[in-house]
Write an enzyme that holds these catalytic residues in place. Structure first.
Site: not given
Length: 229
Positions: A137, A154
């Site tokens: 990401s 995350y």
């Protein structure tokens, strides 16, 4: 044409990646925890289903045995990932973060990736052109860490994925091992809040899954090119 395994592929980016690679003529194993949903998804695409829970050793070992018996593996796409939110659906920031939340996210996003990669290394090493794609990401970028998204678990897990990518690439120079940023894609992971489609998000995954032996390795890419660590 390659034989490819995609983890967490019964929906979202994994499913679209499986669809695209299958349509291009590759043999694709669609990995999913849920047998019913995974088998249905694979059948709809003309892919092969393999039950695979990245958090369970026995499940991963059984998937290795199945794919080895069928002839081996060329490409591994580590796509399975989770984001944990509060019961109300809110992003968990630093003030609310607990060790239990970190542990839950890391179990899938980091330890699961290591578990699957380690288990499939013997098969990948037998391939003429082995490739590993780790779905990361842009939130993993330390250069951009002060911007936007307030969550901690995350992004931290995906920063760990980036370091794992670099270290595995260094250890296995014959393999093409890279981390990719699909972009902010509307999937169940972000409660469909993403601003792009799965077709757009899967583009970089599909591209890097088809790398040739002279392609890049140990990198971090989106559709436009290399990203800052």
């Amino acid at each position: 044409m390659t034989t490819t395994l995609i983890t967490g592929a019964n929906k979202g980016l994994g499913h679209e990646t499986a669809r695209r690679l299958t349509a291009l003529g590759h043999t694709v194993y669609l990995g999913a925890r849920n047998v019913e949903r995974g088998a249905a998804a694979a059948a709809s695409l003309g892919a092969r289903f393999v039950q695979l829970d990245v958090t369970e050793e026995a499940s991963v070992a059984a998937a290795v045995a199945t794919i080895e018996a069928d002839g081996g593996l060329d490409v591994l796409v580590n796509n399975a990932g989770i984001e944990v939110r509060s019961p109300e659906g809110a992003i968990i920031g630093a003030a609310e973060l607990t060790a239990d939340v970190m542990r839950e996210v890391f179990e899938t996003n980091v330890f699961g990736l290591v578990r699957v990669t380690h288990a499939f290394l013997p098969l990948l090493e037998r391939s003429a052109a082995p490739v590993v794609v780790n779905v990361s990401s842009s939130l993993a970028s330390l250069a951009h860490a002060g911007k936007g998204y307030p969550g901690v678990a995350y992004p931290t897990s995906k920063t760990a994925v980036n370091m794992l990518t670099v270290q595995f690439a260094k250890a296995f120079p014959r393999m093409r091992i890279n981390a990719v940023e699909p972009g902010y894609t509307a999937t169940d992971l972000n409660q469909r809040e993403g601003t792009q489609t799965v077709e757009q998000g899967a583009e970089i995954i599909v591209r890097m899954a088809q790398l040739r032996p002279d392609g890049p390795t140990g990198g971090y890419f989106d559709v436009s090119g290399p990203l800052p660590w």
